[in-house]
Write an enzyme that holds these catalytic residues in place. Structure first.
Site, PDB file in Angstrom:
ATOM      1  N   GLU A  94     -11.532  -2.715  -2.648  1.00 48.84           N
ATOM      2  CA  GLU A  94     -10.428  -1.891  -3.130  1.00 48.84           C
ATOM      3  C   GLU A  94     -10.353  -2.004  -4.658  1.00 48.84           C
ATOM      4  OE1 GLU A  94      -6.909  -3.028  -0.682  1.00 48.84           O
ATOM      5  OE2 GLU A  94      -8.445  -4.005   0.549  1.00 48.84           O
TER       6      GLU A  94
ATOM      7  N   HIS B 210      -9.528   2.793   0.932  1.00 46.87           N
ATOM      8  CA  HIS B 210      -9.478   1.615   1.807  1.00 46.87           C
ATOM      9  C   HIS B 210     -10.512   1.702   2.927  1.00 46.87           C
ATOM     10  CE1 HIS B 210      -7.611  -1.779   3.918  1.00 46.87           C
ATOM     11  NE2 HIS B 210      -6.883  -1.981   2.837  1.00 46.87           N
TER      12      HIS B 210
ATOM     13  N   HIS C 185       0.803  -1.234   0.000  1.00 50.12           N
ATOM     14  CA  HIS C 185       0.000   0.000   0.000  1.00 50.12           C
ATOM     15  C   HIS C 185       0.835   1.283   0.000  1.00 50.12           C
ATOM     16  CE1 HIS C 185      -3.586  -2.265   0.126  1.00 50.12           C
ATOM     17  NE2 HIS C 185      -3.789  -2.324   1.434  1.00 50.12           N
TER      18      HIS C 185
END
Length: 345
Positions: free
Chosen positions: A309, A175, A101
Site C-alpha cells: 500500500e 489495496h 481506510h
C-alpha cells in the site's frame, strides 16, 4: 490493445484491459476494485496474481478491501480524529476506537465515473469521484481521480490526483493482495521481497503507530537485500507478533533510482517490481484473513496474499517527522505507482 466492458449485478461495470502480449487487468467502477491481474509464468501460462471473490456480490461489503481504491486516507487514523488549523475533525470509528481506510463510506464503496482511453501502446480507464465537504467527517469538497493504464511492457500504472476547496487530508492507495504463485497455488511464505527502506514504523497492540521509527538492521524487517516473507511470519519478534505474526507495517522508502519494492516467486518465475512517488509503503501479509471466504480460485486463509500500500503516513496527524497527509486548499495532489511484471532470468 483492447478494452472490454461487462455489466455486473445490473449496477456496476467491469472493465478488462488487454495488452498485445496477452496480460489482462480487470476492475470494477465500484470502488475501482481490481478483481484480476493475469500475467504469464515461466512457461508462458497466464494466471491470476491477485485475490478476488468468486461472487461479485461479495464486493459490496468487502471487509478486507480486496483490490480497492482506499481513501480519503489509507491506513489507521488514531482515535478517529485529527486537528487541522486549530479545528478538530471527528471521523467514524470503524476499527475499535480508530478510523480505518476512509471509513464505511470510503472510496472503496462508491461508484466512480469511468472514462476509457486507448493509444498506440497503452489502454486504460480514468476513474473520477467527487466527495462532498463533511462526508465521513472529512473537511472539504474534494475531486479525485485514479487512472489505470496498461502498457505493452506489462506495466500497470496507477496515477492518482486530487484537489480540495478546503485544507484537508488525502493519501490514496490500492489495496490489491498479490500472490505470484498464480491462481492461489500456494501461500506467500516463499515470496522473496526487497524493499528500499532503512526504517519502519513501530506499532502498538492496536496497530496504531507509536511515533517511533525503528532501524531495520538486524531485524526481520530488513528487506534491503531480498528475504522470504516466511522470516517475519515465523518470527518471535515483538513487532511481528503485534501484527498477528506477520507484517502490517509502514516502511519509509529511500529515494533511489531502483524499484522501491521487488518481489519474486521461484516456482512460477514471476517477478513484480513497484516504483512509486509516494514516500512509503505498508506491507501487509494478510495475517488476519479469515478462512473459508469464497475466492475465485478457492477458499481463503491467512498468508494467501501480500499488499503493498504505497502512501503517505496518517501517523503524521499525531506525530512529528512523518510523511504528511495534509492537502492545502486548491493544491494539486499528484502521485503515481507502477506495478511491473516479468519473469526471473
Amino acid at each position: 490493445m483492447q478494452i472490454k466492458t461487462q455489466d455486473i449485478l445490473n449496477k456496476w461495470k467491469l472493465y478488462t484491459l488487454t495488452n498485445d502480449t496477452g496480460m489482462t487487468v480487470s476492475f470494477l467502477n465500484f470502488g475501482g476494485i481490481i478483481t484480476d491481474i493475469s500475467v504469464p509464468n515461466r512457461y508462458n501460462q497466464l494466471e491470476n496474481v491477485v485475490l478476488g471473490y468468486k461472487n461479485y456480490v461479495d464486493y459490496e461489503k468487502n471487509p478486507y478491501f480486496f483490490g480497492a481504491i482506499v481513501g480519503r486516507v489509507a491506513g489507521r487514523i488514531q482515535d478517529a480524529s485529527f486537528t487541522i488549523e486549530d479545528q478538530l475533525y471527528t471521523l467514524v470509528a470503524n476499527e475499535g476506537g480508530h478510523h480505518l481506510h476512509g471509513g464505511d463510506g470510503g472510496f472503496h464503496q462508491v461508484i466512480w465515473q469511468a472514462s476509457p482511453f486507448q493509444t498506440d501502446d497503452t489502454v486504460g480507464v480514468k476513474l473520477s469521484h467527487r466527495s462532498l465537504d463533511g462526508e465521513g467527517g472529512y473537511p472539504g469538497t474534494i475531486k479525485v481521480s485514479v487512472t489505470y493504464t496498461l502498457t505493452n511492457n506489462n506495466e500497470l500504472i496507477l496515477d492518482y490526483s486530487g484537489t480540495s476547496n478546503k485544507t484537508t487530508v488525502l493519501t490514496m492507495t490500492n489495496h490489491s493482495y498479490f500472490n505470484l504463485n498464480g491462481n492461489l497455488a500456494a501461500s506467500i511464505h516463499n515470496h522473496h521481497v526487497t524493499i528500499e527502506s532503512d526504517e519502519f514504523v513501530e506499532l502498538d497492540k492496536e496497530l496504531i503507530p507509536t511515533g517511533k521509527k525503528i532501524n531495520v538492521a538486524k531485524t526481520p524487517f530488513d528487506f534491503r537485500t531480498e528475504r522470504k516473507l516466511a522470516d517475519g511470519i515465523n518470527s518471535l519478534s515483538a513487532q511481528n507478533r503485534v501484527a498477528n505474526h506477520g507484517y502490517d507495517h509502514y516502511f519509509i522508502l529511500n529515494q533511489t533510482n531502483r524499484p522501491n519494492v521487488s518481489v519474486n516467486e521461484e516456482t512460477s518465475g514471476r517477478v513484480m517490481t513497484i516504483k512509486t512517488t509516494q514516500p512509503g509503503v505498508v506491507m501487509y501479509t494478510s495475517n488476519n484473513l479469515e478462512d473459508d471466504l469464497e475466492l475465485a480460485e478457492g477458499k481463503s486463509k491467512p498468508y494467501l496474499g501480500v499488499c503493498f500500500e504505497t502512501q503517505a503516513s496518517p501517523a503524521s496527524l499525531h506525530h512529528d517527522d512523518f510523511p504528511p497527509v495534509i492537502l492545502k486548499a486548491h493544491e494539486l495532489y499528484e502521485k503515481q505507482t507502477v506495478f511491473s511484471f516479468g519473469i526471473k532470468g
